[in-house]
Design a protein around this motif. Structure first.
Motif, PDB file in Angstrom:
ATOM      1  N   GLN A 237       0.845  -1.178   0.000  1.00 19.17           N
ATOM      2  CA  GLN A 237       0.000   0.000   0.000  1.00 19.17           C
ATOM      3  C   GLN A 237       0.886   1.235   0.000  1.00 19.17           C
ATOM      4  O   GLN A 237       1.910   1.261   0.685  1.00 19.17           O
ATOM      5  N   ALA A 238       0.482   2.252  -0.761  1.00 22.92           N
ATOM      6  CA  ALA A 238       1.248   3.492  -0.833  1.00 22.92           C
ATOM      7  C   ALA A 238       0.308   4.673  -0.678  1.00 22.92           C
ATOM      8  O   ALA A 238      -0.775   4.713  -1.275  1.00 22.92           O
ATOM      9  N   LYS A 239       0.720   5.632   0.115  1.00 27.01           N
ATOM     10  CA  LYS A 239      -0.070   6.838   0.327  1.00 27.01           C
ATOM     11  C   LYS A 239       0.849   8.047   0.345  1.00 27.01           C
ATOM     12  O   LYS A 239       1.834   8.078   1.086  1.00 27.01           O
ATOM     13  N   ARG A 240       0.529   9.031  -0.493  1.00 20.99           N
ATOM     14  CA  ARG A 240       1.327  10.263  -0.497  1.00 20.99           C
ATOM     15  C   ARG A 240       0.853  11.150   0.650  1.00 20.99           C
ATOM     16  O   ARG A 240      -0.311  11.509   0.729  1.00 20.99           O
ATOM     17  N   LEU A 241       1.779  11.524   1.510  1.00 25.14           N
ATOM     18  CA  LEU A 241       1.443  12.335   2.673  1.00 25.14           C
ATOM     19  C   LEU A 241       1.697  13.810   2.452  1.00 25.14           C
ATOM     20  O   LEU A 241       1.073  14.655   3.118  1.00 25.14           O
ATOM     21  N   PHE A 242       2.625  14.154   1.537  1.00 24.30           N
ATOM     22  CA  PHE A 242       2.966  15.557   1.318  1.00 24.30           C
ATOM     23  C   PHE A 242       3.580  15.716  -0.056  1.00 24.30           C
ATOM     24  O   PHE A 242       4.294  14.837  -0.540  1.00 24.30           O
ATOM     25  N   GLN A 243       3.308  16.881  -0.682  1.00 26.72           N
ATOM     26  CA  GLN A 243       3.929  17.214  -1.966  1.00 26.72           C
ATOM     27  C   GLN A 243       4.038  18.721  -2.097  1.00 26.72           C
ATOM     28  O   GLN A 243       3.066  19.446  -1.939  1.00 26.72           O
ATOM     29  N   ASP A 244       5.225  19.192  -2.378  1.00 24.65           N
ATOM     30  CA  ASP A 244       5.464  20.608  -2.659  1.00 24.65           C
ATOM     31  C   ASP A 244       6.770  20.708  -3.424  1.00 24.65           C
ATOM     32  O   ASP A 244       7.449  19.689  -3.668  1.00 24.65           O
ATOM     33  N   TYR A 245       7.133  21.920  -3.810  1.00 26.29           N
ATOM     34  CA  TYR A 245       8.356  22.144  -4.580  1.00 26.29           C
ATOM     35  C   TYR A 245       9.061  23.397  -4.078  1.00 26.29           C
ATOM     36  O   TYR A 245       8.419  24.355  -3.633  1.00 26.29           O
ATOM     37  N   GLN A 246      10.368  23.373  -4.168  1.00 21.64           N
ATOM     38  CA  GLN A 246      11.194  24.553  -3.967  1.00 21.64           C
ATOM     39  C   GLN A 246      12.024  24.782  -5.224  1.00 21.64           C
ATOM     40  O   GLN A 246      12.339  23.839  -5.957  1.00 21.64           O
ATOM     41  N   LEU A 247      12.352  26.044  -5.484  1.00 19.86           N
ATOM     42  CA  LEU A 247      13.281  26.399  -6.572  1.00 19.86           C
ATOM     43  C   LEU A 247      12.856  25.802  -7.911  1.00 19.86           C
ATOM     44  O   LEU A 247      13.677  25.331  -8.691  1.00 19.86           O
ATOM     45  N   GLY A 248      11.559  25.791  -8.157  1.00 21.87           N
ATOM     46  CA  GLY A 248      11.036  25.372  -9.447  1.00 21.87           C
ATOM     47  C   GLY A 248      10.779  23.895  -9.588  1.00 21.87           C
ATOM     48  O   GLY A 248       9.729  23.498 -10.090  1.00 21.87           O
ATOM     49  N   ASN A 249      11.713  23.066  -9.137  1.00 19.60           N
ATOM     50  CA  ASN A 249      11.550  21.628  -9.394  1.00 19.60           C
ATOM     51  C   ASN A 249      12.161  20.713  -8.341  1.00 19.60           C
ATOM     52  O   ASN A 249      12.204  19.497  -8.546  1.00 19.60           O
ATOM     53  N   LEU A 250      12.628  21.271  -7.227  1.00 20.07           N
ATOM     54  CA  LEU A 250      13.147  20.416  -6.161  1.00 20.07           C
ATOM     55  C   LEU A 250      11.943  19.857  -5.414  1.00 20.07           C
ATOM     56  O   LEU A 250      11.257  20.561  -4.677  1.00 20.07           O
ATOM     57  N   SER A 251      11.682  18.585  -5.615  1.00 21.26           N
ATOM     58  CA  SER A 251      10.460  17.961  -5.116  1.00 21.26           C
ATOM     59  C   SER A 251      10.592  17.603  -3.640  1.00 21.26           C
ATOM     60  O   SER A 251      11.502  16.878  -3.241  1.00 21.26           O
ATOM     61  N   LEU A 252       9.665  18.137  -2.854  1.00 20.07           N
ATOM     62  CA  LEU A 252       9.592  17.813  -1.439  1.00 20.07           C
ATOM     63  C   LEU A 252       8.377  16.948  -1.234  1.00 20.07           C
ATOM     64  O   LEU A 252       7.237  17.425  -1.273  1.00 20.07           O
ATOM     65  N   ASN A 253       8.596  15.663  -1.057  1.00 22.16           N
ATOM     66  CA  ASN A 253       7.463  14.758  -0.934  1.00 22.16           C
ATOM     67  C   ASN A 253       7.750  13.696   0.119  1.00 22.16           C
ATOM     68  O   ASN A 253       8.896  13.416   0.459  1.00 22.16           O
ATOM     69  N   CYS A 254       6.672  13.145   0.627  1.00 20.89           N
ATOM     70  CA  CYS A 254       6.775  12.053   1.582  1.00 20.89           C
ATOM     71  C   CYS A 254       5.744  11.016   1.223  1.00 20.89           C
ATOM     72  O   CYS A 254       4.552  11.344   1.051  1.00 20.89           O
ATOM     73  N   TRP A 255       6.190   9.774   1.105  1.00 19.21           N
ATOM     74  CA  TRP A 255       5.315   8.636   0.820  1.00 19.21           C
ATOM     75  C   TRP A 255       5.368   7.663   1.979  1.00 19.21           C
ATOM     76  O   TRP A 255       6.443   7.383   2.519  1.00 19.21           O
ATOM     77  N   MET A 256       4.217   7.106   2.324  1.00 22.38           N
ATOM     78  CA  MET A 256       4.118   6.083   3.359  1.00 22.38           C
ATOM     79  C   MET A 256       3.729   4.760   2.711  1.00 22.38           C
ATOM     80  O   MET A 256       2.778   4.710   1.910  1.00 22.38           O
ATOM     81  N   PHE A 257       4.435   3.698   3.060  1.00 18.33           N
ATOM     82  CA  PHE A 257       4.187   2.378   2.516  1.00 18.33           C
ATOM     83  C   PHE A 257       3.771   1.432   3.637  1.00 18.33           C
ATOM     84  O   PHE A 257       4.384   1.412   4.710  1.00 18.33           O
ATOM     85  N   GLY A 258       2.737   0.638   3.365  1.00 17.23           N
ATOM     86  CA  GLY A 258       2.204  -0.258   4.375  1.00 17.23           C
ATOM     87  C   GLY A 258       1.171   0.467   5.219  1.00 17.23           C
ATOM     88  O   GLY A 258       1.043   1.687   5.192  1.00 17.23           O
ATOM     89  N   SER A 259       0.420  -0.300   5.955  1.00 15.13           N
ATOM     90  CA  SER A 259      -0.653   0.287   6.769  1.00 15.13           C
ATOM     91  C   SER A 259      -0.151   0.608   8.175  1.00 15.13           C
ATOM     92  O   SER A 259       0.914   0.187   8.559  1.00 15.13           O
TER      93      SER A 259
END
Length: 259
Positions: A237-259
């Motif tokens: 199982q995968a769930k995206r917890l956060f998504q944003d960007y800095q400086l145009g394309n530096l991806s700030l994301n957090c994914w959680m796997f498993g329940s």
């Protein structure tokens, strides 16, 4: 108790001093998750052909960057190590026929301590850092993570620290995300949420804008994703917890796997 595994983007080292939506998310995440007995982190900034594990009694703090404010070099994250966790990892790697080596005296690189000092600022939870190998295939990287999946049921938090879109040569002074970076992240998101590991293993051929998002000189930042996914192979199982960007394309994301 079974903990999830996480993929956490560590962005720029400056996250350690910043107060923004992402740093506040990481602070809240540390408070919301069950308190782990230990933390294992696969870091993009330890890219080696052999599987390495840190074994220090108390972890040092690496300042493996240059040109930052003086305050960055004064930060410390003296989390203890965990001989018992290292012992468990050794046994699991041996059961998986994976050669490994232990390393002392290196300290935690910024791919580890920058995110942990936001999530667990008291530095009182034992931490073991693990290397990644960008020369291995994604399926091999996933398999190494899967060797440690039992640890999640032993209250160990497994983290892959890197960045899905991490191309320092294409950064720009803008708060508007580049469409190509967003398109790549959304492709990855669709594959993660449906656990299409075959497509993800072939991301360099199938994903839009893969060369910009994961340049040949920056593969090590993408691959902690596979180690973290593998650690949840028994609970896909995968769930995206956060998504944003800095400086145009530096991806700030957090994914959680498993329940």
């Amino acid at each position: 108790m079974t903990l999830p595994s996480l993929f956490v983007a560590h962005g720029s080292p400056m996250l350690a001093l910043e107060d923004n939506g992402y740093t506040r998310f990481l602070e809240n995440l540390g408070r919301e998750l069950p308190v782990p007995e230990a933390i294992a982190v696969f870091s993009a900034h330890w890219d080696e052909p052999d599987q390495l594990l840190s074994v220090d009694e108390t972890n040092g703090t690496m300042h493996d960057f240059y040109g930052f404010p003086d305050a960055m070099y004064e930060l410390r994250y003296p989390a203890p190590g965990s001989p018992s966790l290292v012992g468990r990892m050794k046994a699991l790697f041996e059961a998986g026929n994976l050669p490994y080596q232990t390393v002392s005296g290196r300290g935690l690189d910024h791919g580890v301590w920058v995110i942990l000092q936001k999530m667990y600022p008291e530095a009182n939870i034992p931490v073991v850092e693990l290397s990644v190998d960008s020369k291995r295939s994604p399926s091999e990287q996933y398999a190494i993570g899967a060797m440690l999946k039992e640890l999640r049921r032993e209250n160990v938090l497994i983290i892959g620290s890197g960045g899905l879109v991490h191309n320092l040569r294409m950064l720009a002074q803008t708060d508007t995300p580049d469409p190509w970076a967003v398109e790549f992240d959304e492709w990855v998101a669709e594959k993660l949420e449906s656990w299409k590991i075959g497509d993800l293993f072939d991301y360099d051929k199938k994903a839009p804008h893969a060369r910009q998002a994961v340049p040949s000189y920056g593969v090590e930042h993408f691959i902690p994703l596979f180690y973290a996914m593998g650690a949840a192979d028994d609970d896909r199982q995968a769930k995206r917890l956060f998504q944003d960007y800095q400086l145009g394309n530096l991806s700030l994301n957090c994914w959680m796997f498993g329940s």
